[in-house]
Design a protein around this motif. Structure first.
Motif, mmCIF file in Angstrom:
data_model
loop_
_atom_site.group_PDB
_atom_site.id
_atom_site.type_symbol
_atom_site.label_atom_id
_atom_site.label_comp_id
_atom_site.label_asym_id
_atom_site.label_seq_id
_atom_site.Cartn_x
_atom_site.Cartn_y
_atom_site.Cartn_z
ATOM 1 N N UNK A 45 13.027 12.360 5.779
ATOM 2 C CA UNK A 45 14.301 12.491 5.049
ATOM 3 C C UNK A 45 14.253 11.738 3.723
ATOM 4 N N UNK A 46 13.728 10.511 3.731
ATOM 5 C CA UNK A 46 13.673 9.712 2.497
ATOM 6 C C UNK A 46 12.794 10.406 1.461
ATOM 7 N N UNK A 47 11.639 10.882 1.878
ATOM 8 C CA UNK A 47 10.720 11.542 0.940
ATOM 9 C C UNK A 47 11.313 12.846 0.426
ATOM 10 N N UNK A 48 12.024 13.551 1.276
ATOM 11 C CA UNK A 48 12.663 14.800 0.856
ATOM 12 C C UNK A 48 13.827 14.540 -0.086
ATOM 13 N N UNK A 49 14.651 13.573 0.272
ATOM 14 C CA UNK A 49 15.833 13.265 -0.535
ATOM 15 C C UNK A 49 15.430 12.807 -1.932
ATOM 16 N N UNK A 50 14.402 11.946 -2.006
ATOM 17 C CA UNK A 50 13.965 11.399 -3.293
ATOM 18 C C UNK A 50 12.789 12.181 -3.888
ATOM 19 N N UNK A 51 12.643 13.427 -3.479
ATOM 20 C CA UNK A 51 11.519 14.264 -3.913
ATOM 21 C C UNK A 51 11.300 14.306 -5.422
ATOM 22 N N UNK A 52 12.399 14.259 -6.207
ATOM 23 C CA UNK A 52 12.256 14.314 -7.673
ATOM 24 C C UNK A 52 11.536 13.074 -8.207
ATOM 25 N N UNK A 53 11.496 12.003 -7.417
ATOM 26 C CA UNK A 53 10.845 10.762 -7.863
ATOM 27 C C UNK A 53 9.418 10.621 -7.322
ATOM 28 N N UNK A 54 8.901 11.691 -6.682
ATOM 29 C CA UNK A 54 7.619 11.617 -5.978
ATOM 30 C C UNK A 54 6.482 11.041 -6.828
ATOM 31 N N UNK A 55 6.469 11.351 -8.116
ATOM 32 C CA UNK A 55 5.365 10.905 -8.978
ATOM 33 C C UNK A 55 5.592 9.518 -9.575
ATOM 34 N N UNK A 56 6.756 8.927 -9.314
ATOM 35 C CA UNK A 56 7.068 7.619 -9.909
ATOM 36 C C UNK A 56 6.342 6.501 -9.166
ATOM 37 N N UNK A 57 5.985 5.432 -9.902
ATOM 38 C CA UNK A 57 5.242 4.326 -9.264
ATOM 39 C C UNK A 57 6.024 3.647 -8.142
ATOM 40 N N UNK A 58 7.364 3.740 -8.182
ATOM 41 C CA UNK A 58 8.170 3.040 -7.183
ATOM 42 C C UNK A 58 8.501 3.903 -5.971
ATOM 43 N N UNK A 59 7.964 5.149 -5.935
ATOM 44 C CA UNK A 59 8.365 6.096 -4.889
ATOM 45 C C UNK A 59 8.092 5.578 -3.467
ATOM 46 N N UNK A 60 6.893 5.054 -3.253
ATOM 47 C CA UNK A 60 6.528 4.625 -1.902
ATOM 48 C C UNK A 60 7.378 3.441 -1.430
ATOM 49 N N UNK A 61 7.548 2.458 -2.321
ATOM 50 C CA UNK A 61 8.395 1.304 -2.003
ATOM 51 C C UNK A 61 9.840 1.741 -1.750
ATOM 52 N N UNK A 62 10.311 2.686 -2.566
ATOM 53 C CA UNK A 62 11.679 3.184 -2.413
ATOM 54 C C UNK A 62 11.866 3.804 -1.027
ATOM 55 N N UNK A 63 10.898 4.612 -0.599
ATOM 56 C CA UNK A 63 10.999 5.249 0.729
ATOM 57 C C UNK A 63 10.885 4.206 1.839
ATOM 58 N N UNK A 64 10.027 3.195 1.647
ATOM 59 C CA UNK A 64 9.951 2.088 2.624
ATOM 60 C C UNK A 64 11.312 1.411 2.749
ATOM 61 N N UNK A 65 11.896 1.111 1.595
ATOM 62 C CA UNK A 65 13.174 0.398 1.593
ATOM 63 C C UNK A 65 14.275 1.231 2.248
ATOM 64 N N UNK A 66 14.360 2.510 1.893
ATOM 65 C CA UNK A 66 15.460 3.340 2.390
ATOM 66 C C UNK A 66 15.358 3.622 3.886
ATOM 67 N N UNK A 67 14.161 3.384 4.464
ATOM 68 C CA UNK A 67 13.987 3.552 5.913
ATOM 69 C C UNK A 67 13.916 2.191 6.620
ATOM 70 N N UNK A 68 14.213 1.105 5.924
ATOM 71 C CA UNK A 68 14.063 -0.243 6.482
ATOM 72 C C UNK A 68 15.244 -0.667 7.358
ATOM 73 N N UNK A 69 16.303 0.111 7.343
ATOM 74 C CA UNK A 69 17.484 -0.217 8.139
ATOM 75 C C UNK A 69 18.497 0.893 8.014
#
Ligand code: CMP
Length: 139
Positions: A45-69
């Motif tokens: 869900x996080x990767x799909x929702x933030x799909x437009x940011x997939x190429x950004x350097x912060x994408x992986x951290x963002x998905x980690x954070x949004x699934x952290x709780x």
């Protein structure tokens, strides 16, 4: 015109028990919560929702954070809801957020910035449809 926007109360805010405080600021800004649910986003869900940011350097951290709780996803309704919500959220980076905004009051960092809000009517519809079916929205 009365329109809808999509909001997320992010894990940094739910962790600090700020769901009510954030929602109060949204309501005080003239927005009405017409749908709301607390979920733990999956990685998919996080990767799909933030799909437009997939190429950004912060994408992986963002998905980690949004699934952290848990997060609270909401549909908000009001006059010019997208702009109204963006005004009360404040700038993405809390260092740039104005007094009286949610991010000024609560955000910890550019990543842990307490709330997400749609940036256009078009994206609001896409984002609402990503998390809600029409029967879950009660105006
Ligand atoms: P949001 O409105 O949820 O959309 C994308 C998110 O990426 C943004 O809020 C920020 O929380 C997050 N983010 C993390 N790092 C950055 C960065 N360097 N620039 C912009 N957004 C970032």
């Amino acid at each position: 015109a009365v329109t809808r926007t999509f909001s997320i109360i992010k894990p940094d805010a739910t962790r600090r028990n700020l769901t009510g405080a954030v929602t109060k600021m949204l309501e005080d800004a003239g927005l009405r919560v017409v749908a709301s649910k607390r979920i733990h986003m999956t990685r998919e869900q996080a990767e799909g929702f933030y799909g437009v940011h997939r190429e950004r350097p912060f994408f992986n951290d963002l998905c980690d954070f949004m699934t952290s709780g848990p997060v609270v996803v909401q549909v908000l309704e009001g006059e010019d809801a997208v702009k109204r919500n963006r005004d009360v959220m404040g700038a993405t980076n809390p260092e740039n957020a104005d007094e009286g905004t949610i991010r000024k009051a609560f955000a910890e960092s550019i990543e842990a910035n307490s709330v997400h809000g749609s940036d256009s009517d078009e994206n609001a519809k896409i984002e609402i449809d990503f998390f809600f079916s029409e029967d879950e929205i009660v105006g």
